[in-house]
Structure formats: structure tokens, C-alpha cells
Design an enzyme around this catalytic site. Structure first.
Site, short mmCIF file in Angstrom:
data_model
loop_
_atom_site.label_atom_id
_atom_site.label_comp_id
_atom_site.label_asym_id
_atom_site.label_seq_id
_atom_site.Cartn_x
_atom_site.Cartn_y
_atom_site.Cartn_z
N HIS A 119 0.81 -1.22 0.00
CA HIS A 119 0.00 0.00 0.00
C HIS A 119 0.85 1.27 0.00
CE1 HIS A 119 0.80 0.67 4.31
NE2 HIS A 119 0.69 -0.65 4.43
N ASP A 120 0.35 2.28 -0.70
CA ASP A 120 0.93 3.62 -0.73
C ASP A 120 2.31 3.68 -1.39
OD1 ASP A 120 -1.18 5.08 0.92
OD2 ASP A 120 -0.55 3.54 2.34
N GLY A 137 4.87 -1.46 2.41
CA GLY A 137 4.12 -0.23 2.23
C GLY A 137 5.01 1.00 2.21
#
Length: 255
Positions: A119-120, A137
Site C-alpha cells: 500500500h501507498d 508499504g
């Protein structure tokens, strides 16, 4: 163009010529650009935007909820550019509201089998991630980065433009642009000279980068002293990319 066994949500937006293979599932709030081919047994979950000429191979999972325990179902996104190739078993997760709310991937990237992008993350253009590379992440990859198979990059690390990691590298700090690294823990091993030459970087710039590398890694200077010396000596775009990639470091550079 859409196999009868595939499931495409009415709220998905697919260009007219997109192909979807057998048993694939395309969820709502998914946008897929023209010329894209989604293979069999692929899951694409939204909100996700895939650019033109995306090619996804079997058993990949694109745009799924992230694995962060803080994630509570917020409508975060995955956005990808054009001409990306996503091979078998790849997992690309959406962002979190605690960070950018979006995982962003540029164009012309190759994600080999079983790569994971957490994520991100922010992935630039023209990157190659070999088999089973894992980005935790919040990782940032510069353009034309190359990550060898079975390598892992720690959360919040920056991996610079045209940097290269050998297979099996465990990367827990930031990697400056153009630098080659390898090992567990990863250590620097010079400049990615082959990559620089292949991309048409001038001899003048390669020479300047070689001297800049020595200032950071070979002359016993502190990072601040090395950056000041490079700024005083060179004003080339390539040396600025190199020094900027060090200045943005929040975890400290591999040294």
C-alpha cells in the site's frame, strides 16, 4: 472480447477493445484503458485505474484491500499508467488514508511473477521487478529502477532512479540514484555503469557521477560534506538527480 465465464461489474468502465479472459473478476469502480488484455483467473478490485495496453497474466490480484491492520474499508485507490506488464501471481494493493490514499504506478513497468507492491507505494516509469520482489508499504522507486529476484525493500525506503539491486537483497535504508547494491543487509557496490551507458548518458555525466560516488563513499566525508563538494564541482542534471536522491532520504542511505 469478454469471455462468458468472466464477471464484469456494471459499474466497471472498460474501453471497447479490452479483452477479459475466462473466470476473471472485474469489480466496480475499475477503469481499464484501451488495448488492455486481462488474462484468465485475474481479480481487479476498485477503485483502480489501469492505463492503456495493460497486460495482466493469470492469477494476479490488482487493487485489492491492503494488508495494513489499520485499514478499515476506506475507498483508497490504485492508479497505473500505460504499457505495464503484470505477470503471474502478482499482488498490487491500494493505498491507506494514513498516507497518500493511493498506490501510484507509472508506465512501461514489468512486474515479474509473484511480485508484491504494498500500500501507498510509488513506482516510477520503466522499472523492472524480477520474480518475488516484495515492496513493503510506503516504498518509492525512481524511474528505471531494477530490483533482482527475491529482494525485499523495507517500509518508507526510497530506491533511486536507475539504481539496481542484485537478487536476494534485503534493503532497509535508502538507495541513491544510479547506485548498485547487493546483499543482506544490502551494501553499495559502485555505480550502475552498464545501465547508464544503455540509456545514453554522456561520458561527461558518467565521469561526474563516478567522482560524485567517490565523494559519498570513498573519501571519508560526511554526507553533508560530500553533497557540498558535489554541488561546488558539478552542475549536471545527472549529478543533481544523484544528490537530490540523497537529500530526500528519511531513513539514511546505504553506505
Amino acid at each position: 472480447m469478454i469471455h462468458p465465464t468472466a464477471i464484469v461489474d456494471p459499474k466497471a468502465r472498460l474501453a471497447e477493445d479490452v479483452e477479459v479472459g475466462p473466470f476473471s473478476v472485474i469489480g466496480p469502480d475499475v477503469e481499464i484503458g484501451a488495448g488492455s488484455v486481462i488474462g484468465p483467473h485475474v481479480v481487479v478490485k476498485g477503485p483502480t485505474v489501469l492505463g492503456e495496453r495493460t497486460r495482466i497474466f493469470q492469477f494476479a490480484s490488482v487493487g485489492e484491500d491492503c494488508q495494513d491492520k489499520k485499514y478499515a474499508g476506506e475507498p483508497t485507490r490504485l492508479v497505473m499508467g500505460d504499457d505495464n506488464v503484470i505477470r503471474e501471481g502478482v499482488t498490487l494493493h491500494r493505498g491507506t488514508v494514513q498516507d497518500r490514499g493511493e498506490t501510484t504506478i507509472g508506465s512501461r513497468n514489468l512486474f515479474m511473477a509473484y511480485v508484491h507492491v504494498g500500500h501507498d507505494c510509488v513506482v516510477g516509469n520503466d522499472c523492472i521487478l524480477a520474480n518475488q520482489v516484495t515492496l513493503a508499504g510506503h516504498v518509492t522507486l525512481g524511474d528505471a529502477a531494477i530490483i533482482g529476484g527475491l529482494s525485499a525493500i523495507h517500509q518508507f525506503c526510497h530506491f533511486g532512479t536507475q539504481a539496481m539491486a542484485g537478487g536476494g537483497s534485503i534493503i532497509t535504508k535508502d538507495t541513491p540514484a544510479y547506485v548498485m547494491i547487493n546483499g543482506n543487509p544490502a551494501q553499495p557496490h559502485g555505480l550502475n555503469l552498464v545501465g547508464l551507458k544503455r540509456r545514453g548518458v554522456s561520458r561527461e555525466a558518467i565521469k561526474a557521477l563516478t567522482e560524485s560516488y567517490k565523494m559519498v563513499y570513498r573519501k571519508g566525508l560526511t554526507v553533508d560534506q560530500a553533497l557540498a563538494a558535489i554541488d561546488a564541482e558539478y552542475a549536471l542534471p545527472e549529478t543533481k538527480i544523484f544528490t537530490d536522491s540523497i537529500r530526500v532520504s528519511t531513513r539514511g542511505i546505504l553506505r
